[in-house]
Design an enzyme around this catalytic site. Structure first.
Site, PDB file in Angstrom:
ATOM      1  N   GLY A  46      51.983  74.782  86.737  1.00 44.00           N
ATOM      2  CA  GLY A  46      51.972  74.653  88.245  1.00 44.00           C
ATOM      3  C   GLY A  46      51.957  72.673  88.571  1.00 44.00           C
ATOM      4  CD  GLN A  51      50.326  67.236  89.119  1.00 48.28           C
ATOM      5  OE1 GLN A  51      50.120  68.435  89.564  1.00 48.28           O
ATOM      6  NE2 GLN A  51      49.437  67.371  88.073  1.00 48.28           N
ATOM      7  CB  CYS A  94      45.057  68.972  85.208  1.00 43.45           C
ATOM      8  SG  CYS A  94      46.062  67.583  86.502  1.00 43.45           S
ATOM      9  CG  LEU A  95      51.962  69.676  84.084  1.00 42.51           C
ATOM     10  CD1 LEU A  95      53.178  69.354  84.713  1.00 42.51           C
ATOM     11  CD2 LEU A  95      51.881  68.944  82.425  1.00 42.51           C
ATOM     12  CG  HIS A 136      44.500  72.551  89.157  1.00 40.88           C
ATOM     13  ND1 HIS A 136      43.524  71.825  88.093  1.00 40.88           N
ATOM     14  CD2 HIS A 136      45.732  72.037  89.080  1.00 40.88           C
ATOM     15  CE1 HIS A 136      43.995  71.126  87.525  1.00 40.88           C
ATOM     16  NE2 HIS A 136      45.161  70.904  88.250  1.00 40.88           N
ATOM     17  CD  GLU A 137      48.679  72.938  90.357  1.00 40.31           C
ATOM     18  OE1 GLU A 137      49.228  71.175  91.000  1.00 40.31           O
ATOM     19  OE2 GLU A 137      48.662  73.085  89.441  1.00 40.31           O
ATOM     20  CG  HIS A 140      46.955  67.648  92.151  1.00 43.01           C
ATOM     21  ND1 HIS A 140      46.458  66.938  91.358  1.00 43.01           N
ATOM     22  CD2 HIS A 140      46.828  69.017  90.857  1.00 43.01           C
ATOM     23  CE1 HIS A 140      45.895  67.374  90.132  1.00 43.01           C
ATOM     24  NE2 HIS A 140      46.890  68.069  89.918  1.00 43.01           N
TER      25      HIS A 140
HETATM   26 NI    NI Z   1      46.543  69.267  87.838  1.00 40.81          NI
END
Ligand code: NI
Length: 182
Positions: A46, A51, A94-95, A136-137, A140
């Protein structure tokens, strides 16, 4: 399409909450395509717009992680979590936290309402990896990060590890590796 740079913790822009998506025009379509390319290149399950430094209530998810699985890109604009139930522990990555994996507690099932890339409203009942990714997203978009879910000690360790990584990246950027010279 273009791969956009992903912001890494502790970049303060990750803390800026997203604004509602109002325009689903060509610029938005380009953004969604860029986000998809960025997510697949990473690779990740995701990616949320904040981000890549875009403060919009928008994220994308593709849980088809197997090589033979056809891609299953889902776009969530202006998402709302309508209800959630159950509890599950999951090792999340997480990226924006490269290399980190942390056990986070999430709801097992969520019901979410959002708009797709064309602005059409849809509702979705999710469980498993999709439910975890949605939560999770969604965090953000509120400027909330995986690290906020951890206990004091693990939070401190992860924070330090990320600072160390950021410092190493800054050093590497200043002095290019030898093979890049000459
Ligand atoms: Ni993340």
């Amino acid at each position: 399409m273009a791969v956009r740079p992903i912001l890494h913790y502790p970049d303060k822009r990750l803390r800026i909450p997203g604004k509602p998506v109002k325009d689903f025009g060509p610029e938005f379509q380009q953004l969604v395509d860029d986000m998809a390319e960025t997510m697949y290149a990473a690779p990740g399950v995701g990616l949320a717009a904040p981000q890549i430094g875009v403060s919009l209530r928008l994220f994308i998810i593709d849980t088809a992680t197997g090589e033979d699985e056809p891609s299953d890109l889902r776009v969530f604009a202006n998402p709302e979590i309508l209800s959630s139930e159950g509890e599950v522990y999951f090792d999340e990555g997480c990226l924006s936290f490269p290399g980190a994996r942390e056990e986070v507690v999430r709801n097992e099932r969520v019901r979410v309402r959002a708009q797709d890339r064309h602005g059409e409203t849809f509702e979705l009942e999710a469980d498993g990896l999709l439910a975890i990714a949605v939560q999770h997203e969604h965090d953000h978009l509120e400027g909330e990060l995986m690290i906020d879910k951890l206990g004091v000690l693990r939070r401190r360790l992860l924070h330090r590890a990320m600072l160390k990584r950021a410092a190493a990246e800054a050093r590497a950027a200043k002095s290019p590796p030898k093979e890049a010279m000459g």
